[in-house]
Design an enzyme around this catalytic site. Structure first.
Site, PDB file in Angstrom:
ATOM      1  N   LYS A   1       0.922  -1.254  -0.077  1.00 39.18           N
ATOM      2  CA  LYS A   1      -0.082  -0.241  -0.113  1.00 39.18           C
ATOM      3  C   LYS A   1       0.773   1.168   0.067  1.00 39.18           C
ATOM      4  CE  LYS A   1      -3.766  -2.302   2.051  1.00 39.18           C
ATOM      5  NZ  LYS A   1      -4.559  -2.684   3.512  1.00 39.18           N
TER       6      LYS A   1
ATOM      7  N   GLN B   1      -4.648  -1.106   9.805  1.00 41.46           N
ATOM      8  CA  GLN B   1      -4.296  -2.357   9.167  1.00 41.46           C
ATOM      9  C   GLN B   1      -4.804  -3.523  10.627  1.00 41.46           C
ATOM     10  OE1 GLN B   1      -3.270  -3.103   6.298  1.00 41.46           O
ATOM     11  NE2 GLN B   1      -3.543  -5.186   6.698  1.00 41.46           N
TER      12      GLN B   1
ATOM     13  N   ASP C   1     -11.313   2.394   3.838  1.00 39.12           N
ATOM     14  CA  ASP C   1     -11.429   1.274   3.542  1.00 39.12           C
ATOM     15  C   ASP C   1     -12.837   0.528   3.862  1.00 39.12           C
ATOM     16  OD1 ASP C   1     -10.341  -1.343   2.612  1.00 39.12           O
ATOM     17  OD2 ASP C   1      -9.218  -1.594   4.650  1.00 39.12           O
TER      18      ASP C   1
END
Ligand code: NDP
Length: 564
Positions: free
Chosen positions: A320, A364, A387
């Site tokens: 990422k 994450q 996300d």
């Protein structure tokens, strides 16, 4: 209309390979509802065994028919007696194991009767095929309007006579046994499709499917010579019959002669839907939009938050970071050591949420304990939740309102659209119901954008899940179980998307093992018409969509719009 494919005598392993590789594409191209296949030479050129029959069923055949060689392999006898998907010749003495006719349900719900007959001219003794088929039709009665007859006979005259005898009484009379396809396909006056011989599926560099050297030796010397199936110039022969459901009359009959080049691709006709190309399209789009933003003085910025050192997450984080840098997005790496509390992480996420220079926040998962991932995710302001994990964004997705959609599900849909996979009106089975993959994938596929009919499976679905998956036109596997989806989960011709990621142990115990997915790629590629690989399928799309979502967040915030 019911579309029936009849596959002519399959000769040994070359014939079976041709069926396995060509049938998925044939199913898709001709919208097949029932596939009938003559299997009597499928085991080494003579007879059938349970294993060769299973291979043909797994390849997508629905019904197997036989002939005079059906009993040549002893280990096939039990199978012939037991399996309701096999129809053996009807005109054999009473007490012969198996059934000479049966009724099958085609995939469109229409009942189709299938009858198998043996000829009597130049063949071993059998009862009269004319009287046997009359008796079979009487027994079938009104159980099936559509009836398909495989006449396994040597003499064209006998097969043609049977065609006339059955014209208007059955939908199709198709000859087998000579292995040479005849060019006399036609619809008889009362609506019965007819061809004297459908040919064979096997090696044509041969004498009717068997190695020509051995066959020639037999003719030249009259000595016994073992015959083995030929594997040169392999072709699939058959006939495609379209039948009117109301009248049972054939509307068309088409002979098929399809070459199979076993060296053409490792996956036959199965397309490998890679993620690189659609991901590159997303990256280009992101770069252009970042450029437009920076022209107006806005620098897109993402905060990447992690807690502890999860080895699998480190790979994702690195990818990422790289992708954001390539798109011109600045990244603030926010790293908490293991043991950090939920309150500590939440406080930082709230501060990032209030910082107008930060457009996106990505946490994450998994977080090292004792930090509570769900509480931390809920601290992200929904308009910075690139996300799509905040409950508000999940709710917006469910309602079809604009918001942020999780990157992986969005990546799955973009990948399918990039490769022109037809979705509308088709049936998808999504394996997995997690908030981050399974459920949002199902929501997207069933939404107005994709218009699919969706079934969701999970760990409590039970053993029926495999049968449900076999009905699907599209399977999305997101279960986190290595190779759970094997060939028998997949309907021939279906499309399979593998979201799972697993690292295999290295064979020599050193270095990194290779990645694999929730799908047994090597087995499924023989059944599916298209499949995503692992690695190189959904993974690159996830990374690309994180980047694009961050750009979209920056655009919305710079335009003063939190959401839309
Ligand atoms: P989760 O563990 O959160 O969810 C797994 C889902 O699969 C659950 O709904 C579970 O059911 C279901 N499941 C588990 N076992 C079975 C079974 N035997 N039969 C049927 N259903 C079962 O995983 P994720 O959704 O987060 O991830 C799934 C996979 O995708 C993982 O391998 C993960 O590494 C990978 N992944 C890949 C990404 C990528 O970019 N390619 C991104 C994200 C994840 P239940 O709800 O009943 O427990």
């Amino acid at each position: 209309m019911t579309n029936v494919l009849f596959i002519a005598d399959v000769i040994g392993s070359p014939g079976r390979a041709a069926v396995r590789h060509l049938l998925p594409e044939l199913r898709r191209r001709h919208d097949l509802h029932l596939v009938i296949c003559n299997c009597e030479n499928s085991a080494a050129g003579m007879g059938v065994t349970r294993d060769t029959a299973r291979e043909l069923f797994e390849a997508g055949c629905d019904v197997l028919t036989g002939g005079n060689h059906l009993w040549d392999k002893r280990d096939g006898h039990e199978f012939i007696a037991e399996d309701p998907r096999l129809v053996r010749p009807a005109n054999l003495p009473p007490g012969t194991p198996g059934m000479g006719w049966r009724v099958f349900r085609a995939s469109n719900g229409v009942s189709v009767g299938v009858v198998n007959l043996l000829g009597r001219v130049f063949m071993r003794e059998a009862d009269c095929p004319f009287r046997a088929v009359d008796a079979a039709l009487a027994a079938l009665g009104d159980q099936a309007k559509l009836v398909f007859v495989d006449v396994h006979a040597e003499a064209s005259a006998e097969k043609i006579a049977l065609g006339w005898h059955l014209d208007g009484r059955v939908s199709a009379v198709v000859g087998t046994h000579t292995h040479v396809q005849t060019a006399d396909d036609r619809i008889l006056p009362k609506g019965t499709a007819f061809v004297s011989d459908a040919g064979m599926t096997g090696g044509f560099d041969s004498v009717i499917g068997m190695d020509r050297h051995g066959a020639l030796k037999r003719f030249l010397t009259s000595l016994p010579e073992r015959l083995v199936p030929a594997d040169g110039d392999v072709r699939l022969n058959g006939v495609l019959v379209r039948i009117d459901d109301l009248t049972g009359r054939a509307q068309s009959v088409q002979r098929l002669q399809i070459p199979y080049d076993k060296n053409a691709t490792s996956t036959g006709t199965c397309r490998v839907l890679t993620g690189a190309e659609p991901a590159e399209a997303v990256h280009i789009e992101a770069r252009l939009r970042v450029h437009a933003l920076t022209e107006t003085g806005v620098q897109p910025r993402l905060a990447l938050v992690s807690v502890g050192e999860d080895p699998a997450s480190r790979v994702y984080l690195e990818k990422k970071l790289e992708a954001c840098a390539a798109a011109g997005i600045e990244v603030d790496r926010v790293m908490f050591p293991s043991g950090s509390t939920t309150a500590q992480v939440v406080a930082r996420v709230l501060a990032l949420g209030a910082d107008s220079a930060i457009h996106g926040i990505l946490v994450q998962l998994p977080l090292a304990l004792p930090a509570d991932g769900q509480v931390v995710l809920e601290a992200i302001p929904p308009h910075k939740d690139v996300d799509g994990v905040h409950p508000e964004n999940a709710g917006r997705l469910a309602l079809g309102l604009p918001g942020f959609v999780p990157a992986t599900p969005l990546g799955v849909v973009r990948l399918l659209q990039h490769w022109d996979v037809p979705l509308a009106g088709r049936h998808a089975v999504v394996l997995g119901r997690s908030h981050i993959v399974g459920r949002p994938v199902a929501t997207l596929l069933s939404g107005k954008g994709c218009n699919m009919t969706v079934t969701i499976g999970h760990s409590a679905s039970g053993p029926e899940l495999r049968a449900l998956a076999r009905q699907a036109d599209l399977i999305v596997a997101a279960v986190g179980r290595r190779h759970m989806v094997t060939a028998d989960w997949v309907k021939p011709g279906a499309v399979v998307v593998d979201v799972g990621i697993h690292r295999l142990p290295p064979p020599d115990g050193k270095g990194k093992g290779r990645l694999t997915g929730d799908v047994d790629f090597e087995a499924v590629k023989h059944v599916a018409s298209a499949i995503t690989p692992v690695p190189g399928g959904v993974g690159p799309m996830t990374v690309a969509l994180v980047v694009l979502n961050t750009v979209i967040a920056a655009e919305r915030q710079s335009a003063g719009r939190a959401r839309t």
